[in-house]
Design a protein around this motif. Structure first.
Motif, PDB file in Angstrom:
ATOM      1  N   THR A   1       1.248   9.886  -5.226  1.00 46.12           N
ATOM      2  CA  THR A   1       1.158   8.729  -4.332  1.00 46.12           C
ATOM      3  C   THR A   1      -0.228   8.784  -3.642  1.00 46.12           C
ATOM      4  O   THR A   1      -0.520   9.908  -3.260  1.00 46.12           O
ATOM      5  CB  THR A   1       2.286   9.054  -3.357  1.00 46.12           C
ATOM      6  N   LEU A   2      -0.942   7.660  -3.905  1.00 44.63           N
ATOM      7  CA  LEU A   2      -2.180   7.488  -3.007  1.00 44.63           C
ATOM      8  C   LEU A   2      -2.095   6.633  -2.000  1.00 44.63           C
ATOM      9  O   LEU A   2      -1.156   5.337  -1.993  1.00 44.63           O
ATOM     10  CB  LEU A   2      -3.285   6.863  -3.892  1.00 44.63           C
ATOM     11  N   THR A   3      -2.766   6.756  -0.721  1.00 44.90           N
ATOM     12  CA  THR A   3      -2.658   5.976   0.526  1.00 44.90           C
ATOM     13  C   THR A   3      -4.062   5.790   0.877  1.00 44.90           C
ATOM     14  O   THR A   3      -4.860   6.714   1.053  1.00 44.90           O
ATOM     15  CB  THR A   3      -2.052   6.666   1.529  1.00 44.90           C
ATOM     16  N   ASN A   4      -4.556   4.410   0.749  1.00 44.14           N
ATOM     17  CA  ASN A   4      -5.889   4.118   0.945  1.00 44.14           C
ATOM     18  C   ASN A   4      -6.166   4.130   2.536  1.00 44.14           C
ATOM     19  O   ASN A   4      -5.218   4.130   3.380  1.00 44.14           O
ATOM     20  CB  ASN A   4      -6.341   2.871   0.417  1.00 44.14           C
ATOM     21  N   GLN A   5      -7.497   3.857   2.803  1.00 41.60           N
ATOM     22  CA  GLN A   5      -7.938   3.945   4.278  1.00 41.60           C
ATOM     23  C   GLN A   5      -7.270   2.766   5.213  1.00 41.60           C
ATOM     24  O   GLN A   5      -7.158   3.026   6.324  1.00 41.60           O
ATOM     25  CB  GLN A   5      -9.345   3.987   4.473  1.00 41.60           C
TER      26      GLN A   5
END
Length: 190
Positions: free
Chosen positions: A152-156
């Motif tokens: 799971t990627l969470t961007n800025q």
């Protein structure tokens, strides 16, 4: 290769058949020839535009078993899967070629092994009117978590993306993930 007559590449499935030294894949206008070589377990496919991409065979059963063993070890030590299992650059490539033009696009995800990532992309076009290039090597940054079967990627900005883990090596390293049919792999960066 999904079966003896079906394959999937960049999220698209199609029929294929084997000829001597050639994989024929069904395209919009009939069969397309993809010459290949097989050397010491590495299948190198040559695309119509001349691009050569190497593929290596993995044992799904062995890979999945190793992944389950690794997950059990990590969970026993108190905390799910390790971000260290995903480190380095994974790429997604797409392109097309016609009689008078060609287009290529590469997207790169760079993981630091400590829970941080960078995403960048570049593209090129060549045709009768000339050449064009676009690039944004650091388009996005954020954090990531490794789960049992997902990353799971969470961007800025707080937006999340959930990738499926497609290949986990015997040592636990993740070398291929998928998001909405697009594969990101270490081998596509070569």
């Amino acid at each position: 290769f999904l079966s003896a007559s079906q394959l999937s590449f960049n999220g698209e499935s199609t029929q294929y058949q084997l000829k001597q030294g050639i994989i024929q894949a069904m395209g919009d206008n009939g069969w397309i020839d993809y010459p290949y070589t097989l050397n010491q377990g590495t299948l190198t496919i040559i695309f119509p535009d001349g691009t050569q991409i190497p593929f290596t065979r993995n044992s799904t059963t062995a890979t999945n078993q190793q992944g389950m063993n690794q997950q059990g070890t990590n969970q026993q030590s108190g905390g799910g899967c390790s971000t260290g299992q995903l480190s380095g650059t994974l790429c997604n490539w797409s392109g097309s070629s016609g009689s008078s033009s060609s287009y290529s696009s590469t997207r790169k995800l760079v993981f630091d092994g400590q829970g941080n990532y960078q995403f960048g992309k570049e593209g090129s076009f060549s045709g009768d009117d000339g050449l064009a290039y676009s690039g944004d090597p650091n388009a996005e940054t954020g954090t990531y978590n490794v789960g049992a079967n997902t990353v799971t990627l969470t961007n800025q900005s707080g937006q999340t993306y959930q990738f499926q883990i497609k290949i986990r090596e015997n040592n636990g390293a993740i070398t291929c993930i998928e998001y909405e049919g697009a594969l990101y792999s270490t081998s596509l960066c070569e």
